[in-house]
Design a protein around this motif. Structure first.
Motif, mmCIF file in Angstrom:
data_model
loop_
_atom_site.group_PDB
_atom_site.id
_atom_site.type_symbol
_atom_site.label_atom_id
_atom_site.label_comp_id
_atom_site.label_asym_id
_atom_site.label_seq_id
_atom_site.Cartn_x
_atom_site.Cartn_y
_atom_site.Cartn_z
ATOM 1 N N TYR A 2 -112.451 61.129 45.588
ATOM 2 C CA TYR A 2 -112.552 61.830 44.198
ATOM 3 C C TYR A 2 -112.489 60.681 43.013
ATOM 4 O O TYR A 2 -111.993 59.666 43.302
ATOM 5 C CB TYR A 2 -111.312 62.642 43.872
ATOM 6 C CG TYR A 2 -111.345 64.034 44.803
ATOM 7 C CD1 TYR A 2 -112.629 64.466 45.007
ATOM 8 C CD2 TYR A 2 -110.268 64.260 45.633
ATOM 9 C CE1 TYR A 2 -112.541 65.605 46.068
ATOM 10 C CE2 TYR A 2 -110.166 65.328 46.125
ATOM 11 C CZ TYR A 2 -111.365 66.113 46.777
ATOM 12 O OH TYR A 2 -111.582 67.129 47.426
ATOM 13 N N THR A 3 -113.180 61.084 41.701
ATOM 14 C CA THR A 3 -113.225 60.220 40.610
ATOM 15 C C THR A 3 -111.857 60.145 40.030
ATOM 16 O O THR A 3 -110.962 60.698 40.414
ATOM 17 C CB THR A 3 -114.312 60.871 39.614
ATOM 18 O OG1 THR A 3 -114.224 59.849 38.600
ATOM 19 C CG2 THR A 3 -113.872 62.109 39.215
ATOM 20 N N GLU A 156 -114.579 68.706 33.442
ATOM 21 C CA GLU A 156 -115.609 67.567 34.109
ATOM 22 C C GLU A 156 -114.918 67.220 35.109
ATOM 23 O O GLU A 156 -115.651 66.885 36.258
ATOM 24 C CB GLU A 156 -115.762 66.527 33.049
ATOM 25 C CG GLU A 156 -116.429 65.327 33.653
ATOM 26 C CD GLU A 156 -116.766 64.176 32.815
ATOM 27 O OE1 GLU A 156 -117.244 63.257 33.040
ATOM 28 O OE2 GLU A 156 -115.816 64.168 31.832
ATOM 29 N N ARG A 157 -113.484 66.839 35.443
ATOM 30 C CA ARG A 157 -112.875 66.544 36.524
ATOM 31 C C ARG A 157 -112.876 67.551 37.740
ATOM 32 O O ARG A 157 -113.321 67.416 38.725
ATOM 33 C CB ARG A 157 -111.412 65.968 36.162
ATOM 34 C CG ARG A 157 -110.619 65.977 37.450
ATOM 35 C CD ARG A 157 -109.226 65.999 37.320
ATOM 36 N NE ARG A 157 -108.829 67.390 37.264
ATOM 37 C CZ ARG A 157 -107.592 67.740 36.888
ATOM 38 N NH1 ARG A 157 -106.728 66.886 36.657
ATOM 39 N NH2 ARG A 157 -107.396 69.088 36.802
ATOM 40 N N GLY A 159 -115.153 69.728 37.923
ATOM 41 C CA GLY A 159 -116.485 70.101 38.424
ATOM 42 C C GLY A 159 -117.040 68.879 39.211
ATOM 43 O O GLY A 159 -117.934 68.992 40.276
ATOM 44 N N ARG A 160 -116.500 67.514 38.939
ATOM 45 C CA ARG A 160 -116.959 66.647 39.690
ATOM 46 C C ARG A 160 -116.315 66.724 41.314
ATOM 47 O O ARG A 160 -116.715 66.599 42.438
ATOM 48 C CB ARG A 160 -116.437 65.163 39.281
ATOM 49 C CG ARG A 160 -117.397 64.886 38.048
ATOM 50 C CD ARG A 160 -116.825 63.486 37.561
ATOM 51 N NE ARG A 160 -117.439 63.062 36.256
ATOM 52 C CZ ARG A 160 -117.241 62.007 35.545
ATOM 53 N NH1 ARG A 160 -116.418 60.867 35.834
ATOM 54 N NH2 ARG A 160 -118.264 61.572 34.568
ATOM 55 N N LEU A 163 -118.252 69.359 43.055
ATOM 56 C CA LEU A 163 -119.571 68.650 43.444
ATOM 57 C C LEU A 163 -119.287 67.828 44.545
ATOM 58 O O LEU A 163 -120.183 67.759 45.631
ATOM 59 C CB LEU A 163 -120.117 67.916 42.269
ATOM 60 C CG LEU A 163 -121.575 67.017 42.685
ATOM 61 C CD1 LEU A 163 -122.648 68.005 43.008
ATOM 62 C CD2 LEU A 163 -121.830 66.047 41.412
ATOM 63 N N GLN A 164 -118.362 66.845 44.675
ATOM 64 C CA GLN A 164 -118.071 65.953 45.915
ATOM 65 C C GLN A 164 -117.777 66.783 47.234
ATOM 66 O O GLN A 164 -118.208 66.481 48.120
ATOM 67 C CB GLN A 164 -116.936 64.916 45.593
ATOM 68 C CG GLN A 164 -117.269 64.061 44.291
ATOM 69 C CD GLN A 164 -115.978 63.110 44.148
ATOM 70 O OE1 GLN A 164 -114.993 63.474 44.312
ATOM 71 N NE2 GLN A 164 -116.336 62.223 43.528
ATOM 72 N N ASN A 167 -121.034 68.265 48.383
ATOM 73 C CA ASN A 167 -121.891 67.192 48.929
ATOM 74 C C ASN A 167 -121.320 66.834 50.465
ATOM 75 O O ASN A 167 -122.021 66.578 51.396
ATOM 76 C CB ASN A 167 -121.765 65.796 48.235
ATOM 77 C CG ASN A 167 -122.691 66.244 46.964
ATOM 78 O OD1 ASN A 167 -123.413 66.911 46.997
ATOM 79 N ND2 ASN A 167 -122.231 65.041 45.841
#
Length: 364
Positions: A2-3, A156-157, A159-160, A163-164, A167
């Motif tokens: 994760y970011t 934003e967090r 959402g990322r 998305l990860q 994926n």
């Protein structure tokens, strides 16, 4: 992976601004600033931030976040007392900002209201001074802006993260599909050849004493089946690497003087699954032409254009007659259907023509 935590830079930037303002106020004689305490408090805040972000790069557990929030709030209040410039009071906007990430917007809004009430209570007679009214209004605006920034950062967090996760799910599904494809290839090819080997060896054993010639022929059939099985296993392993249809077909017909191959066009615009299906169809078509049709000449042609991929295998054998399709042709139809194409077979006593057509994605 994760970011990292969003907007991590907000607190260090505000601490740096308070440090500059406090030192300037001390040097200029504006207010009563204790520089050592101010520097020590700000340094401690930065250390707490860095330690938390390093230990919990995405989200801090609620219990630990509550303790850290109380520690930060105490430091903010203490810094406000030792900073003569008055700018340290703005650090209180970080209370709801930090809480937003750990506890959500409801707790953050409640803390923002509490900070505003604290600022009003700690400023007696504020309503009689324009400067103090202006400061409180700016403080309220700062609270609104930080809450907005926190909401955007959290969205934003999340959402990322989604998305990860998506994926990763897609990658797992793709890997599972590839494993299923390889298992199907091994089952169809290796299972067929091993069965043929077993039957041939049983035949050789049965005729060993009575008809040595028949037994020898059966052993030779088993050997040929074993070689074909080895070749198919190699092809299955090769399919796990980047696949180039023209090169694979060249290898397939290499050394086979009764097979003529022509390839036109480029495979670049065609899906790997479609190209694999064409290769398997060519393999099955050549095998059937030799084994069942007893052909002496086989012509394999591949056309790859912007709209479709087409394979044609034509032989001069005796045709299929009224015989039912075997497992090889049924498996071929399944592969081609999965790639979105179709299989056509035209057979007569003068020969058989197998045609496989797979449209490019979006052209069907």
């Amino acid at each position: 992976m994760y970011t990292s935590r969003p907007a991590f830079w907000v607190s260090p930037v505000m601490c740096a601004a308070v440090l500059v303002a406090g030192v300037y106020a001390a040097l200029s004689g504006l207010g009563d600033t204790s520089v050592p305490l101010l520097v020590a408090g700000l340094a401690l805040l930065v250390v707490v931030d860095l330690a938390e972000f390093r230990r919990y790069p995405v989200r801090t557990p609620a219990s630990i976040a509550a303790v850290l929030l109380a520690l930060r709030t105490g430091l903010y209040v203490g810094l406000a007392y030792v900073d003569g410039s008055g700018l340290a009071r703005l650090l209180l906007v970080l209370v709801p900002f930090t809480a937003f990430f750990a506890f959500g917007w409801r707790v953050a809004v409640a803390l923002a209201v509490g900070c505003l009430v604290l600022a009003v209570v700690s400023t007696p007679g504020w309503y009689a001074h324009v400067e103090q009214v202006s400061d409180l209004v700016m403080f309220a605006v700062g609270l609104v802006l930080t809450l907005t920034m926190a909401a955007v950062a959290v969205r934003e967090r999340d959402g990322r993260i989604r998305l990860q996760e998506s994926n990763r799910t897609i990658a797992e599904l793709s890997a599972a599909a590839e494993r299923a494809r390889v298992a199907r290839d091994l089952h169809d090819d290796l299972g067929h050849h091993l069965t043929a080997i077993v039957v041939s060896l049983e035949k050789a054993s049965a005729f060993h004493d009575r008809e040595p010639g028949t037994a020898k022929a059966a052993v030779l059939d088993a050997e040929r089946s074993a070689r074909r099985a080895l070749g198919d296993v190699r092809e299955s392993v090769r399919s796990l690497r980047p696949f180039h249809l023209p090169s694979a077909l060249d290898e397939l017909v290499a050394g086979q003087g009764d097979v003529a191959l022509t390839v036109s066009g480029s495979p670049e615009e065609h899906a790997t699954g479609a190209l694999h299906a064409l290769y398997r169809a060519a393999q099955e078509g050549i095998t059937n032409a030799r084994r069942h049709a007893r052909a002496t000449r086989i012509a394999v042609a591949v056309e790859l254009d912007a709209e479709r991929a087409r394979l044609t295998v034509a032989d001069d054998g005796r045709g299929m007659g009224a015989a039912a399709e075997g497992f090889g042709l049924l498996g071929m139809r399944e592969r081609v259907a999965l790639a979105g194409g179709r299989v056509d077979i035209a057979s007569s006593p003068a020969g058989t023509t197998l045609t496989v057509t797979i449209p490019v994605a979006g052209q069907a």
